[in-house]
Design a protein around this motif. Structure first.
Motif, PDB file in Angstrom:
ATOM      1  N   TYR A 138      33.892 -31.313  60.820  1.00  0.00           N
ATOM      2  CA  TYR A 138      34.612 -30.434  61.745  1.00  0.00           C
ATOM      3  C   TYR A 138      35.382 -29.327  61.032  1.00  0.00           C
ATOM      4  N   TYR A 186      41.350 -36.630  62.699  1.00  0.00           N
ATOM      5  CA  TYR A 186      40.541 -37.481  61.822  1.00  0.00           C
ATOM      6  C   TYR A 186      39.077 -37.050  61.906  1.00  0.00           C
ATOM      7  N   ILE A 187      38.543 -36.584  60.784  1.00  0.00           N
ATOM      8  CA  ILE A 187      37.220 -35.956  60.797  1.00  0.00           C
ATOM      9  C   ILE A 187      36.200 -36.678  59.925  1.00  0.00           C
ATOM     10  N   GLY A 189      33.172 -39.090  58.836  1.00  0.00           N
ATOM     11  CA  GLY A 189      31.923 -39.463  59.498  1.00  0.00           C
ATOM     12  C   GLY A 189      31.787 -40.968  59.639  1.00  0.00           C
ATOM     13  N   ASN A 204      35.091 -48.432  62.165  1.00  0.00           N
ATOM     14  CA  ASN A 204      34.927 -47.066  62.665  1.00  0.00           C
ATOM     15  C   ASN A 204      36.207 -46.262  62.523  1.00  0.00           C
ATOM     16  N   SER A 207      36.674 -45.293  58.919  1.00  0.00           N
ATOM     17  CA  SER A 207      35.762 -44.220  58.528  1.00  0.00           C
ATOM     18  C   SER A 207      36.269 -42.868  59.023  1.00  0.00           C
ATOM     19  N   GLU A 208      36.750 -42.814  60.257  1.00  0.00           N
ATOM     20  CA  GLU A 208      37.295 -41.566  60.798  1.00  0.00           C
ATOM     21  C   GLU A 208      38.484 -41.076  59.986  1.00  0.00           C
ATOM     22  N   ASN A 221      37.813 -38.189  69.253  1.00  0.00           N
ATOM     23  CA  ASN A 221      37.212 -39.023  68.211  1.00  0.00           C
ATOM     24  C   ASN A 221      36.271 -40.025  68.867  1.00  0.00           C
ATOM     25  N   THR A 222      35.330 -40.523  68.100  1.00  0.00           N
ATOM     26  CA  THR A 222      34.443 -41.557  68.634  1.00  0.00           C
ATOM     27  C   THR A 222      35.239 -42.778  69.071  1.00  0.00           C
ATOM     28  N   THR A 263      32.015 -35.265  70.233  1.00  0.00           N
ATOM     29  CA  THR A 263      33.184 -35.818  69.541  1.00  0.00           C
ATOM     30  C   THR A 263      33.385 -34.934  68.306  1.00  0.00           C
ATOM     31  N   ASN A 265      33.204 -36.276  65.017  1.00  0.00           N
ATOM     32  CA  ASN A 265      32.838 -37.091  63.857  1.00  0.00           C
ATOM     33  C   ASN A 265      31.342 -37.032  63.585  1.00  0.00           C
TER      34      ASN A 265
END
Length: 331
Positions: A138, A186-187, A189, A204, A207-208, A221-222, A263, A265
């Protein structure tokens, strides 16, 4: 000769005295009224609606976030988390541990790429190995960006980040801009691991949070999608023939004007993948009546739901969070 004593005329004295008394009473009344008004205003100003007083442990509503101490998230298919912001309806995703409020717009933006084709050249962004499809990070990061075996620089923002923090942000009201808190987004992947059992919401989130970008406007975010659902199948972003990663019972499904939206990510499929050009997007499958996360090329055109953080100092002074009576905020 006897002097005749004249009776003093007390009428004038009485009138003057009454005028004095009435004046004093008027001044006193004005003073009293002014103080009462000040007290009423102060009382109204001090009336702050604390949403954390309405925490639930089942059903739809505001929960304590089980993954982050001091954070609260709205979960369920129908929750009263509407606020009036930027002269339009938004929804509260979470009250963060730092006191800020993460909110998402109910006003959807039309199709936009996450990153335009060839927007970021490889020589300046060595992580972006397939610029013809866009890059799936992002915003710019300091140092190297590492994801699923790929490592390189990302020195420039995505075309979506530039748009949201440029033209879109500049179009917000002055009041809205004052209420927005520049914040970390929070970007990092998230690898899609459909065949692995060790994937989870906790993984997850980690990771973010591996990489942050500071700015004014982002997207969901996811894990916002995962944490806002009460569906027991909503256990991670990973999918295995639609048997996991289904996130129904989710207020983000309400008012779903389109079948999908971005999203913020990136995604790659498996550790041996050499493509780093795809991004998670939220999708509602009408055939299966299921809401889940999918992967699309960064240069695809999908709708956007802007996300901002509101300052911790804002106050909710009226409203009950329903769509008909949203929370009204002041700063």
């Amino acid at each position: 000769m006897r002097k005749i004593k004249r009776r003093k005329n007390y009428t004038n004295y009485i009138v003057i005295a009454m005028i004095g008394v009435l004046s004093c009473m008027g001044i006193g009344y004005s003073y009293l009224q002014e103080n009462l008004n000040l007290n009423v205003v102060a009382t109204k100003k001090d009336q702050r609606i604390d949403i954390t007083k309405y925490v639930v442990t089942s059903g739809d509503g505001l929960y304590e976030d089980p993954y982050e101490n001091g954070r609260y998230v709205y979960r369920g298919g129908s929750v009263d988390n509407y606020i009036w912001f930027n002269e339009e309806l938004w929804r509260i995703i979470a009250k963060e541990a730092d006191g800020t409020y993460k909110v998402v717009s109910e006003e959807w933006l039309s199709n936009h790429s996450f990153d335009d084709a060839n927007h970021r050249k490889v020589e300046n962004n060595t992580f972006c190995t397939s610029p013809q499809y866009g890059c799936n990070v992002y915003g710019h990061v300091d140092g190297l960006y590492e994801f699923a075996g790929q490592s390189g620089t990302v020195t420039e923002d995505s075309s979506l980040a530039i748009y949201l923090n440029g033209g879109y942000y500049n179009g917000l009201t002055d009041t809205a801009k004052e209420q927005i808190q520049t914040h970390d987004f929070y970007i990092g992947g998230i690898i899609d691991r459909p065949d692995e059992e060790n994937d989870s919401i906790i993984d997850n989130i980690a990771s973010e949070k591996a990489y942050t970008w500071k700015g004014n406007v982002g997207t969901l975010n996811t894990t916002d999608t995962l944490r806002s659902s009460t569906d027991p199948k909503c256990i991670s972003v990973s999918m295995d023939s639609l048997q996991s990663g289904i996130c129904n019972n989710n207020y983000l499904r309400e008012n779903l004007m389109y079948d999908y939206y971005w999203t913020m990510n990136g995604v790659t499929r498996g550790l041996d993948s050499t493509k780093y050009d795809s991004v998670w997007y939220l999708m509602y499958n009408y055939s299966y009546s299921e809401m889940s996360l999918r992967a699309g090329y960064a240069n695809n055109l999908y709708p956007i739901r802007p996300v901002v953080y509101l300052k911790a100092e804002i106050q909710f002074t009226s409203g009950d969070g329903t769509k008909e009576n949203p929370y009204i905020i002041t700063l």
